[in-house]
Design a protein around this motif. Structure first.
Motif, PDB file in Angstrom:
ATOM      1  N   GLN A  96       8.715  -5.326 -14.428  1.00 16.46           N
ATOM      2  CA  GLN A  96       8.800  -6.648 -13.813  1.00 16.46           C
ATOM      3  C   GLN A  96       7.645  -6.859 -12.823  1.00 16.46           C
ATOM      4  OE1 GLN A  96      11.023  -9.107 -14.690  1.00 16.46           O
ATOM      5  NE2 GLN A  96       9.655 -10.360 -13.422  1.00 16.46           N
ATOM      6  N   VAL A  97       7.338  -5.769 -12.111  1.00 14.21           N
ATOM      7  CA  VAL A  97       6.230  -5.860 -11.133  1.00 14.21           C
ATOM      8  C   VAL A  97       4.926  -6.164 -11.846  1.00 14.21           C
ATOM      9  CG1 VAL A  97       4.815  -4.526  -9.527  1.00 14.21           C
ATOM     10  CG2 VAL A  97       7.292  -4.428  -9.361  1.00 14.21           C
ATOM     11  N   TRP A  98       4.648  -5.446 -12.927  1.00 12.59           N
ATOM     12  CA  TRP A  98       3.418  -5.686 -13.683  1.00 12.59           C
ATOM     13  C   TRP A  98       3.388  -7.124 -14.184  1.00 12.59           C
ATOM     14  CZ3 TRP A  98      -1.255  -4.184 -14.257  1.00 12.59           C
ATOM     15  CH2 TRP A  98      -1.618  -2.873 -13.977  1.00 12.59           C
ATOM     16  N   LYS A  99       4.539  -7.595 -14.632  1.00 14.54           N
ATOM     17  CA  LYS A  99       4.621  -8.966 -15.104  1.00 14.54           C
ATOM     18  C   LYS A  99       4.306  -9.951 -13.984  1.00 14.54           C
ATOM     19  CE  LYS A  99       7.906 -12.137 -17.326  1.00 14.54           C
ATOM     20  NZ  LYS A  99       9.295 -12.294 -17.815  1.00 14.54           N
ATOM     21  N   ASP A 100       4.903  -9.694 -12.792  1.00 13.20           N
ATOM     22  CA  ASP A 100       4.685 -10.566 -11.639  1.00 13.20           C
ATOM     23  C   ASP A 100       3.233 -10.490 -11.152  1.00 13.20           C
ATOM     24  OD1 ASP A 100       7.335 -11.245 -11.764  1.00 13.20           O
ATOM     25  OD2 ASP A 100       7.952  -9.872 -10.140  1.00 13.20           O
ATOM     26  N   THR A 114       3.824  -3.269   0.524  1.00 20.47           N
ATOM     27  CA  THR A 114       3.972  -2.494   1.757  1.00 20.47           C
ATOM     28  C   THR A 114       2.820  -1.503   1.862  1.00 20.47           C
ATOM     29  OG1 THR A 114       6.390  -2.633   1.601  1.00 20.47           O
ATOM     30  CG2 THR A 114       5.467  -0.942   3.072  1.00 20.47           C
ATOM     31  N   ILE A 115       2.146  -1.504   3.037  1.00 24.15           N
ATOM     32  CA  ILE A 115       1.058  -0.549   3.276  1.00 24.15           C
ATOM     33  C   ILE A 115       1.683   0.809   3.563  1.00 24.15           C
ATOM     34  CG2 ILE A 115      -0.931   0.022   4.721  1.00 24.15           C
ATOM     35  CD1 ILE A 115      -1.267  -2.957   5.278  1.00 24.15           C
ATOM     36  N   GLU A 116       1.480   1.773   2.631  1.00 21.38           N
ATOM     37  CA  GLU A 116       2.182   3.053   2.746  1.00 21.38           C
ATOM     38  C   GLU A 116       1.369   4.142   3.441  1.00 21.38           C
ATOM     39  OE1 GLU A 116       3.850   4.347  -0.998  1.00 21.38           O
ATOM     40  OE2 GLU A 116       5.734   3.407  -0.408  1.00 21.38           O
ATOM     41  N   LYS A 117       0.068   4.237   3.141  1.00 21.65           N
ATOM     42  CA  LYS A 117      -0.709   5.333   3.717  1.00 21.65           C
ATOM     43  C   LYS A 117      -2.194   4.985   3.742  1.00 21.65           C
ATOM     44  CE  LYS A 117      -1.039   7.813  -0.704  1.00 21.65           C
ATOM     45  NZ  LYS A 117      -0.778   9.090  -1.404  1.00 21.65           N
ATOM     46  N   SER A 118      -2.911   5.744   4.585  1.00 17.28           N
ATOM     47  CA  SER A 118      -4.365   5.576   4.671  1.00 17.28           C
ATOM     48  C   SER A 118      -5.027   6.430   3.594  1.00 17.28           C
ATOM     49  CB  SER A 118      -4.881   6.016   6.049  1.00 17.28           C
ATOM     50  OG  SER A 118      -4.416   5.161   7.050  1.00 17.28           O
ATOM     51  N   VAL A 119      -6.055   5.862   2.968  1.00 15.08           N
ATOM     52  CA  VAL A 119      -6.857   6.604   2.000  1.00 15.08           C
ATOM     53  C   VAL A 119      -8.320   6.351   2.345  1.00 15.08           C
ATOM     54  CG1 VAL A 119      -5.129   6.495   0.162  1.00 15.08           C
ATOM     55  CG2 VAL A 119      -6.818   4.667   0.374  1.00 15.08           C
ATOM     56  N   PHE A 123      -6.445   1.542   2.326  1.00 15.98           N
ATOM     57  CA  PHE A 123      -5.019   1.882   2.353  1.00 15.98           C
ATOM     58  C   PHE A 123      -4.446   1.860   0.932  1.00 15.98           C
ATOM     59  CE2 PHE A 123      -6.105  -0.236   6.301  1.00 15.98           C
ATOM     60  CZ  PHE A 123      -5.572   0.617   7.266  1.00 15.98           C
ATOM     61  N   ASP A 124      -3.327   2.597   0.767  1.00 15.75           N
ATOM     62  CA  ASP A 124      -2.543   2.567  -0.464  1.00 15.75           C
ATOM     63  C   ASP A 124      -1.365   1.625  -0.224  1.00 15.75           C
ATOM     64  OD1 ASP A 124      -1.833   3.930  -3.174  1.00 15.75           O
ATOM     65  OD2 ASP A 124       0.024   3.939  -2.001  1.00 15.75           O
ATOM     66  N   VAL A 125      -1.227   0.621  -1.131  1.00 14.29           N
ATOM     67  CA  VAL A 125      -0.182  -0.386  -0.970  1.00 14.29           C
ATOM     68  C   VAL A 125       0.790  -0.304  -2.146  1.00 14.29           C
ATOM     69  CG1 VAL A 125       0.303  -2.853  -0.788  1.00 14.29           C
ATOM     70  CG2 VAL A 125      -1.755  -1.909   0.283  1.00 14.29           C
ATOM     71  N   LEU A 126       2.084  -0.222  -1.839  1.00 16.34           N
ATOM     72  CA  LEU A 126       3.129  -0.212  -2.865  1.00 16.34           C
ATOM     73  C   LEU A 126       3.526  -1.658  -3.143  1.00 16.34           C
ATOM     74  CD1 LEU A 126       5.156   1.262  -4.682  1.00 16.34           C
ATOM     75  CD2 LEU A 126       6.739   1.309  -2.718  1.00 16.34           C
ATOM     76  N   LEU A 127       3.319  -2.072  -4.407  1.00  8.63           N
ATOM     77  CA  LEU A 127       3.637  -3.452  -4.786  1.00  8.63           C
ATOM     78  C   LEU A 127       5.048  -3.578  -5.366  1.00  8.63           C
ATOM     79  CD1 LEU A 127       0.261  -4.563  -6.427  1.00  8.63           C
ATOM     80  CD2 LEU A 127       1.035  -4.876  -4.080  1.00  8.63           C
ATOM     81  N   GLY A 128       5.697  -2.457  -5.612  1.00 10.44           N
ATOM     82  CA  GLY A 128       7.038  -2.461  -6.192  1.00 10.44           C
ATOM     83  C   GLY A 128       7.086  -1.513  -7.366  1.00 10.44           C
ATOM     84  N   GLY A 129       8.266  -0.990  -7.648  1.00 12.82           N
ATOM     85  CA  GLY A 129       8.401   0.001  -8.722  1.00 12.82           C
ATOM     86  C   GLY A 129       7.521   1.186  -8.382  1.00 12.82           C
ATOM     87  N   ASP A 130       6.726   1.588  -9.377  1.00 14.64           N
ATOM     88  CA  ASP A 130       5.795   2.676  -9.111  1.00 14.64           C
ATOM     89  C   ASP A 130       4.350   2.172  -9.143  1.00 14.64           C
ATOM     90  OD1 ASP A 130       5.559   2.098 -11.745  1.00 14.64           O
ATOM     91  OD2 ASP A 130       5.817   4.166 -12.477  1.00 14.64           O
ATOM     92  N   LEU A 131       4.169   0.868  -8.921  1.00 11.96           N
ATOM     93  CA  LEU A 131       2.835   0.284  -8.977  1.00 11.96           C
ATOM     94  C   LEU A 131       2.195   0.283  -7.588  1.00 11.96           C
ATOM     95  CD1 LEU A 131       0.617  -1.108 -10.558  1.00 11.96           C
ATOM     96  CD2 LEU A 131       1.768  -3.298 -10.142  1.00 11.96           C
ATOM     97  N   HIS A 132       1.042   0.973  -7.498  1.00 10.96           N
ATOM     98  CA  HIS A 132       0.308   1.053  -6.231  1.00 10.96           C
ATOM     99  C   HIS A 132      -1.033   0.332  -6.375  1.00 10.96           C
ATOM    100  CE1 HIS A 132       2.824   4.127  -4.116  1.00 10.96           C
ATOM    101  NE2 HIS A 132       3.255   4.284  -5.375  1.00 10.96           N
ATOM    102  N   ALA A 133      -1.558  -0.144  -5.258  1.00  7.88           N
ATOM    103  CA  ALA A 133      -2.843  -0.850  -5.245  1.00  7.88           C
ATOM    104  C   ALA A 133      -3.697  -0.339  -4.092  1.00  7.88           C
ATOM    105  CB  ALA A 133      -2.618  -2.350  -5.111  1.00  7.88           C
ATOM    106  N   PHE A 134      -4.997  -0.567  -4.223  1.00 11.91           N
ATOM    107  CA  PHE A 134      -5.938  -0.175  -3.169  1.00 11.91           C
ATOM    108  C   PHE A 134      -6.288  -1.399  -2.308  1.00 11.91           C
ATOM    109  CE2 PHE A 134     -10.461   0.253  -1.791  1.00 11.91           C
ATOM    110  CZ  PHE A 134     -10.247   1.250  -0.833  1.00 11.91           C
ATOM    111  N   LYS A 168      -8.872   0.587 -17.407  1.00 11.91           N
ATOM    112  CA  LYS A 168      -7.766   1.322 -16.779  1.00 11.91           C
ATOM    113  C   LYS A 168      -7.167   0.461 -15.680  1.00 11.91           C
ATOM    114  CE  LYS A 168      -9.734   5.943 -17.530  1.00 11.91           C
ATOM    115  NZ  LYS A 168     -10.191   7.192 -16.873  1.00 11.91           N
ATOM    116  N   ALA A 169      -5.877   0.680 -15.468  1.00 13.33           N
ATOM    117  CA  ALA A 169      -5.218  -0.046 -14.380  1.00 13.33           C
ATOM    118  C   ALA A 169      -5.845   0.377 -13.045  1.00 13.33           C
ATOM    119  CB  ALA A 169      -3.723   0.252 -14.378  1.00 13.33           C
ATOM    120  N   ASN A 170      -6.366  -0.578 -12.334  1.00 17.04           N
ATOM    121  CA  ASN A 170      -7.009  -0.288 -11.034  1.00 17.04           C
ATOM    122  C   ASN A 170      -6.842  -1.531 -10.160  1.00 17.04           C
ATOM    123  OD1 ASN A 170      -8.477   0.701  -8.936  1.00 17.04           O
ATOM    124  ND2 ASN A 170     -10.471   0.520  -9.936  1.00 17.04           N
ATOM    125  N   VAL A 171      -5.673  -1.641  -9.526  1.00 13.95           N
ATOM    126  CA  VAL A 171      -5.329  -2.854  -8.790  1.00 13.95           C
ATOM    127  C   VAL A 171      -5.940  -2.807  -7.384  1.00 13.95           C
ATOM    128  CG1 VAL A 171      -3.457  -4.341  -8.017  1.00 13.95           C
ATOM    129  CG2 VAL A 171      -3.161  -2.926 -10.073  1.00 13.95           C
TER     130      VAL A 171
END
Length: 564
Positions: A96-100, A114-119, A123-134, A168-171
């Motif tokens: 659903q997250v990928w769809k959204d 949600t900003i989860e951690k510094s990289v 930062f690494d951001v959780l967009l929902g499910g197991d989808l993360h973004a930079f 490749k997926a690279n959000v």
């Protein structure tokens, strides 16, 4: 009764057929909606319309557990698992997250994250499910991020900048763009709905040397240091604290430049409104020194009323170079009101006008001829200053140090702090100037010389210096005169360079007084004229003595023969 029994059998048959049809429609990997029928500490049970319930671990709900009767979308992993149908909410969420996210990217709308951690680099951001973004650090906030850790755990809206890279997926997401849009909208609304004079609330955000920036809800207004109080403000932190929520008056707005000026002091009346009721030009008033500058001192008469005393108005008699030499911050002083401009909020003050001007009575106190005793306080190339009284210095020119010496460098004759006796020789109160002389406190040797040695007389003196233009001779009374080089030799044909060889400094020499200029302190001597006078005196003597011995005439030839 038989009819009802037949209808009941038909209904059960229909439900059974529908249920069997539903079973046949469910496929592995399919998204299905289930109804929560039970929630335990470990599992959530779902009715997915199959012969047994699906079970989801509580951990997949991340603390946000559903209630019985809620609908939950899951992925049917395996319809006929060992313990019934295997389902996954996490995978359903990811789909659903990928769809959204795809939809948000295409429609350029923000998504939650949600900003989860510094990289590295952001930062690494959780967009929902197991989808993360930079999230690049440069796009994480509207302002420069000084402390990255402060953003960890922040939930917010993000724009999708990129979905794939190299197939490749690279959000990649952008938070700054969303915040700027929100800020711009809030600012536009502020300008549209707010009027000058309105009271608004804000939070103290940052400090500068000229004031403080106030957060008005995502955009800033400036609380200038001059608008914190009607009185003098040295440190903005003395009036507001960082993080403090305060009420302020809007005093200026510029929609084009997007500038908002705020004020604290406008909650109270401007003290300048009543200035003329309290203060008048010439009044002597009390004040407190609040600030020192190179050109003077600011003095507070009351809260909100502050005037400037220019450094030239500090003292009647002293030349003040730095305000800090006379005053310090916090000093209580008396001063005079010299002028004011209510519109500009300015008042000119004078410190010296609050005291008596000593130059008003200086002519009566020190008339010309008055003997004074003072100390050398300054030596210059042309003379020295003698302190006559506190703040009153008399100027002693080099020509007035000695009757007899030609003083080229006053420092060779005088020393700082040396006490001297002098005489006032000039007094000009309007120009604030007094001149004194040291030599005038003793007898004038030029007067004595002029009375004792008239032109035509002779004297014996001492050679003090030999120059290219003549020889200086010191007289018995101490003054010096010049034997011009043309008057050094009896014989006009003898060059000066030859004639001067017979003399040296310290030699005694007889000279004839040619001219005396007492007012210019000059006297001219001549060796040639001395020789001529000597010859005339000898001739006269011989003529006198011969006249007594003979009745005959006495001639010049007789005198010359007598000399032989």
């Amino acid at each position: 009764m038989e009819v009802e029994k037949e209808e009941s059998k038909d209904s059960i048959q229909t439900q059974l057929e529908e249920s069997l049809n539903n079973f046949k429609q469910l496929e592995d990997g399919q998204l299905v909606d289930g109804t929560v029928i039970d929630v335990t500490n470990e599992l959530v049970f779902l009715d997915i319309g199959y012969k047994s319930e699906g079970k989801i671990p509580v951990s997949e709900f991340a603390g946000d557990l559903p209630k019985i009767g809620d609908t939950v979308t899951v992925v049917l992993l395996k319809k006929d698992g060992r313990n019934g149908p295997e389902v996954s909410k996490a995978k359903a969420d990811a789909k659903q997250v990928w769809k959204d996210v795809r939809k948000a990217f295409e429609e350029k709308t923000p998504v939650d994250g949600t900003i989860e951690k510094s990289v590295k680099g952001g930062f690494d951001v959780l967009l929902g499910g197991d989808l993360h973004a930079f999230l690049p650090i440069s796009q994480s906030d509207c302002q420069k991020v000084e402390n990255p850790e402060s953003l960890l755990g922040v939930k917010g809206k993000f724009y999708i900048e990129r979905l794939y890279s190299d197939n490749k997926a690279n959000v990649v997401v952008n938070r700054r763009k969303y915040l700027e849009e929100q800020t711009s909208g809030a600012r536009d609304k502020f300008f549209a709905e707010t009027q000058i004079g309105d009271t608004v609330k804000g939070v103290v955000k940052t400090f500068t040397s000229f004031g403080s920036f106030i957060d008005l809800g995502g955009f800033d207004g400036l609380l200038h240091i001059n608008d914190m109080s009607w009185g003098h403000v040295t440190r903005p932190k003395d009036f507001v604290k960082k993080g403090q929520e305060i009420e302020l008056k809007v005093i200026r707005m510029d929609p084009e430049e997007k500038r908002i000026n705020l004020s604290l002091k406008h909650f109270t009346e401007d003290p300048w409104v009543h200035f003329e009721e309290k203060y008048h030009v010439g009044d002597i008033v009390d004040g407190k020194v609040t600030k020192l500058t190179d050109f003077g001192a600011f003095i507070e008469l009351e809260e909100g009323i502050e005037g400037l005393a220019h450094i030239s108005e500090f003292s009647w008699t002293k030349k003040v170079s730095k305000a800090s030499d006379v005053l310090k911050i916090g000093d209580q002083v008396k001063c005079a009101v010299l002028g004011y401009d209510i519109q500009a909020g300015r008042v000119s003050l004078g410190l010296k006008q609050a005291t008596e001007n000593p130059w008003d009575s200086i002519a009566q106190k020190y008339p010309v001829g008055t003997k004074v005793h003072g100390k050398i306080v300054k030596i210059t190339n042309s003379g020295a200053f003698v302190s006559i009284e506190d703040g009153i210095d008399g100027f002693l020119h080099g020509d007035d140090i000695s009757w007899t010496k030609k003083v080229k460098h006053p420092g060779s004759e005088l020393k700082l702090d040396q006490e001297v006796d002098a005489v006032v020789i000039e007094n000009d109160p309007e120009a604030h100037r007094i001149k004194v002389g040291l030599k005038q406190s003793t007898e004038d040797p030029w007067q004595k010389f002029a009375e004792q040695y008239k032109p035509g007389s002779t004297l014996e003196g001492e050679i003090t210096s030999i120059t290219d233009f003549g020889v200086f001779v010191k007289t018995p009374v101490g003054i010096e005169g010049l034997v011009n080089k043309s008057n050094l030799s009896e014989d006009r044909d003898t060059p000066f360079e030859e004639a001067v060889k017979k003399y040296k400094v310290g030699d005694k020499i007889n000279v004839y007084v040619v001219d005396v200029k007492k007012d210019k302190e000059q006297v001219a001597f001549s060796v040639r004229e001395f020789k001529k006078k000597q010859q005339r005196d000898e001739i006269s003597q011989y003529m006198t003595s011969s006249a007594g011995d003979s009745d005959g005439a006495y001639t010049l030839g007789d005198a010359l023969n007598a000399k032989k």
